[in-house]
Design a protein around this motif. Structure first.
Motif, PDB file in Angstrom:
ATOM      1  N   GLN A  11      15.325   2.143  -1.546  1.00  0.00           N
ATOM      2  CA  GLN A  11      14.308   3.105  -0.884  1.00  0.00           C
ATOM      3  C   GLN A  11      14.543   3.351   0.549  1.00  0.00           C
ATOM      4  OE1 GLN A  11      13.268   0.407  -2.081  1.00  0.00           O
ATOM      5  NE2 GLN A  11      11.834  -0.651  -0.762  1.00  0.00           N
ATOM      6  N   MET A  12      14.950   2.349   1.350  1.00  0.00           N
ATOM      7  CA  MET A  12      15.297   2.639   2.785  1.00  0.00           C
ATOM      8  C   MET A  12      16.706   3.143   2.910  1.00  0.00           C
ATOM      9  SD  MET A  12      12.362   1.626   3.678  1.00  0.00           S
ATOM     10  CE  MET A  12      12.469   2.192   5.269  1.00  0.00           C
ATOM     11  N   LEU A  13      17.357   3.710   2.184  1.00  0.00           N
ATOM     12  CA  LEU A  13      18.559   4.358   2.105  1.00  0.00           C
ATOM     13  C   LEU A  13      18.393   5.768   1.902  1.00  0.00           C
ATOM     14  CD1 LEU A  13      21.182   2.245   0.137  1.00  0.00           C
ATOM     15  CD2 LEU A  13      21.018   2.542   2.439  1.00  0.00           C
ATOM     16  N   LEU A  14      16.985   6.154   1.679  1.00  0.00           N
ATOM     17  CA  LEU A  14      16.785   7.670   1.473  1.00  0.00           C
ATOM     18  C   LEU A  14      17.370   8.519   2.515  1.00  0.00           C
ATOM     19  CD1 LEU A  14      15.729   9.424  -0.693  1.00  0.00           C
ATOM     20  CD2 LEU A  14      13.431   9.402   0.633  1.00  0.00           C
ATOM     21  N   PRO A  15      17.272   8.290   3.867  1.00  0.00           N
ATOM     22  CA  PRO A  15      17.641   9.005   4.807  1.00  0.00           C
ATOM     23  C   PRO A  15      19.239   9.332   4.710  1.00  0.00           C
ATOM     24  CG  PRO A  15      16.237   7.830   6.051  1.00  0.00           C
ATOM     25  CD  PRO A  15      16.156   7.398   4.702  1.00  0.00           C
ATOM     26  N   GLN A  16      20.033   8.430   4.250  1.00  0.00           N
ATOM     27  CA  GLN A  16      21.376   8.154   4.125  1.00  0.00           C
ATOM     28  C   GLN A  16      21.826   9.043   3.094  1.00  0.00           C
ATOM     29  OE1 GLN A  16      21.628   3.954   4.944  1.00  0.00           O
ATOM     30  NE2 GLN A  16      23.893   4.536   5.376  1.00  0.00           N
ATOM     31  N   ILE A  17      20.989   8.775   1.913  1.00  0.00           N
ATOM     32  CA  ILE A  17      21.143   9.496   0.801  1.00  0.00           C
ATOM     33  C   ILE A  17      21.173  11.101   0.705  1.00  0.00           C
ATOM     34  CG2 ILE A  17      20.244   9.838  -1.832  1.00  0.00           C
ATOM     35  CD1 ILE A  17      19.551   6.792  -1.680  1.00  0.00           C
TER      36      ILE A  17
ATOM     37  N   GLU B 106      11.671   8.342   8.021  1.00  0.00           N
ATOM     38  CA  GLU B 106      12.028   7.828   9.516  1.00  0.00           C
ATOM     39  C   GLU B 106      11.110   7.902  10.670  1.00  0.00           C
ATOM     40  OE1 GLU B 106      15.554  10.350   9.637  1.00  0.00           O
ATOM     41  OE2 GLU B 106      16.726   8.881   9.470  1.00  0.00           O
ATOM     42  N   ARG B 107      10.107   8.790  10.331  1.00  0.00           N
ATOM     43  CA  ARG B 107       9.093   9.341  11.296  1.00  0.00           C
ATOM     44  C   ARG B 107       7.871   8.229  11.163  1.00  0.00           C
ATOM     45  NH1 ARG B 107       9.259  14.451  10.197  1.00  0.00           N
ATOM     46  NH2 ARG B 107       7.237  13.975   8.872  1.00  0.00           N
ATOM     47  N   ASP B 108       7.380   7.942  10.104  1.00  0.00           N
ATOM     48  CA  ASP B 108       5.990   7.459   9.915  1.00  0.00           C
ATOM     49  C   ASP B 108       6.245   5.765   9.637  1.00  0.00           C
ATOM     50  OD1 ASP B 108       3.511   6.755   8.905  1.00  0.00           O
ATOM     51  OD2 ASP B 108       3.099   8.608   7.611  1.00  0.00           O
ATOM     52  N   VAL B 109       5.779   5.307  10.612  1.00  0.00           N
ATOM     53  CA  VAL B 109       5.856   3.817  11.023  1.00  0.00           C
ATOM     54  C   VAL B 109       5.077   3.347   9.466  1.00  0.00           C
ATOM     55  CG1 VAL B 109       5.422   1.726  12.085  1.00  0.00           C
ATOM     56  CG2 VAL B 109       6.033   3.865  13.223  1.00  0.00           C
ATOM     57  N   LYS B 110       3.792   3.808   9.195  1.00  0.00           N
ATOM     58  CA  LYS B 110       3.124   3.233   7.918  1.00  0.00           C
ATOM     59  C   LYS B 110       3.917   3.397   6.626  1.00  0.00           C
ATOM     60  CE  LYS B 110      -1.589   3.772   9.888  1.00  0.00           C
ATOM     61  NZ  LYS B 110      -2.898   4.508   9.940  1.00  0.00           N
TER      62      LYS B 110
ATOM     63  N   GLU C 128      12.402  16.311   3.448  1.00  0.00           N
ATOM     64  CA  GLU C 128      10.829  16.024   3.935  1.00  0.00           C
ATOM     65  C   GLU C 128      10.348  14.449   3.766  1.00  0.00           C
ATOM     66  OE1 GLU C 128       7.598  18.490   2.183  1.00  0.00           O
ATOM     67  OE2 GLU C 128       8.797  20.142   2.161  1.00  0.00           O
ATOM     68  N   LEU C 129      10.893  13.947   2.640  1.00  0.00           N
ATOM     69  CA  LEU C 129      10.336  12.734   2.132  1.00  0.00           C
ATOM     70  C   LEU C 129      11.388  11.731   3.169  1.00  0.00           C
ATOM     71  CD1 LEU C 129       9.018  10.599   0.938  1.00  0.00           C
ATOM     72  CD2 LEU C 129      10.523  10.629  -0.813  1.00  0.00           C
ATOM     73  N   ALA C 130      12.608  12.121   3.604  1.00  0.00           N
ATOM     74  CA  ALA C 130      13.291  11.177   4.426  1.00  0.00           C
ATOM     75  C   ALA C 130      12.956  11.350   5.768  1.00  0.00           C
ATOM     76  CB  ALA C 130      14.873  11.761   4.193  1.00  0.00           C
ATOM     77  N   ASP C 131      12.602  12.413   6.397  1.00  0.00           N
ATOM     78  CA  ASP C 131      12.173  12.687   7.735  1.00  0.00           C
ATOM     79  C   ASP C 131      10.724  11.824   7.878  1.00  0.00           C
ATOM     80  OD1 ASP C 131      14.293  14.258   8.219  1.00  0.00           O
ATOM     81  OD2 ASP C 131      13.078  16.056   7.916  1.00  0.00           O
TER      82      ASP C 131
END
Length: 179
Positions: free
Chosen positions: A87-93, A39-43, A33-36
């Motif tokens: 923190q920006m590696l969260l989607p890959q993690i 990726e989705r939320d620009v803010k 959920e958080l990774a999505d």
């Protein structure tokens, strides 16, 4: 390559924490959920990327935002990511997390290409046959490609099993031309 290794290491830690919390699937859903959202939320992405905000401030905001939604240990994990600038590696993690979870549970994902869309029963039969053949639970991801004419092409990791009619015709053509 370096980011992939780092992401896998963090995913391994996250999986260990999730096992201690006795809910690896639940933790995976929360992390997804958080990774999505990242990726989705620009803010949210700008907030996490911003060099103007200190890691401490980002950690405070994350703690307030997720203290009621996520286990405390998961929030601390997120805060550690922020403190380390990862923190920006969260989607890959999260992707690596699910890969490790699948590996631990004896599950593999297979890309299955067929000439026409299979029925639910045919798809279940394909999954069952692949599971028997590979000795692991197979999760098929089916794609339709009429160019293969018939049969099935299966890709698991780096292994490709081509049982398509197109390939068989090509082999037959090669044999006939050689004679």
């Amino acid at each position: 390559m370096r980011d992939a290794t780092i992401a896998r290491n963090y995913a391994d830690v996250l999986l260990s924490l999730a096992r201690k919390g006795e809910d690896p699937h639940g933790w995976g859903r929360m992390a997804r959920e958080l990774a999505d959202a990242v990726e989705r939320d620009v803010k949210l992405r700008r907030f996490l990327e911003s060099p103007r905000l200190s890691a401490e401030r980002k950690s405070e905001v994350l703690a307030k935002a997720f203290q009621d939604r996520f286990p405390r240990v998961l929030v601390r994990f997120l805060q550690t990511l922020v403190a380390k600038g990862r923190q920006m590696l969260l989607p890959q993690i999260v992707t690596e997390y699910f890969n490790l979870l699948d590996e631990a549970e004896g599950r593999v994902h297979a890309r299955v290409t067929v000439a026409r869309a299979p029925s639910a029963d045919e798809e279940a039969a394909i999954a069952a046959q692949l599971s028997r053949s590979l000795g692991k639970q197979v999760v098929p991801h089916v794609a339709v490609n009429p160019a293969i004419l018939g049969g099935v092409v299966v890709k698991v990791g780096d292994t490709v099993m081509d049982g398509s009619v197109r390939r068989r015709l090509s082999l037959l053509r090669t044999r006939m031309a050689a004679r």
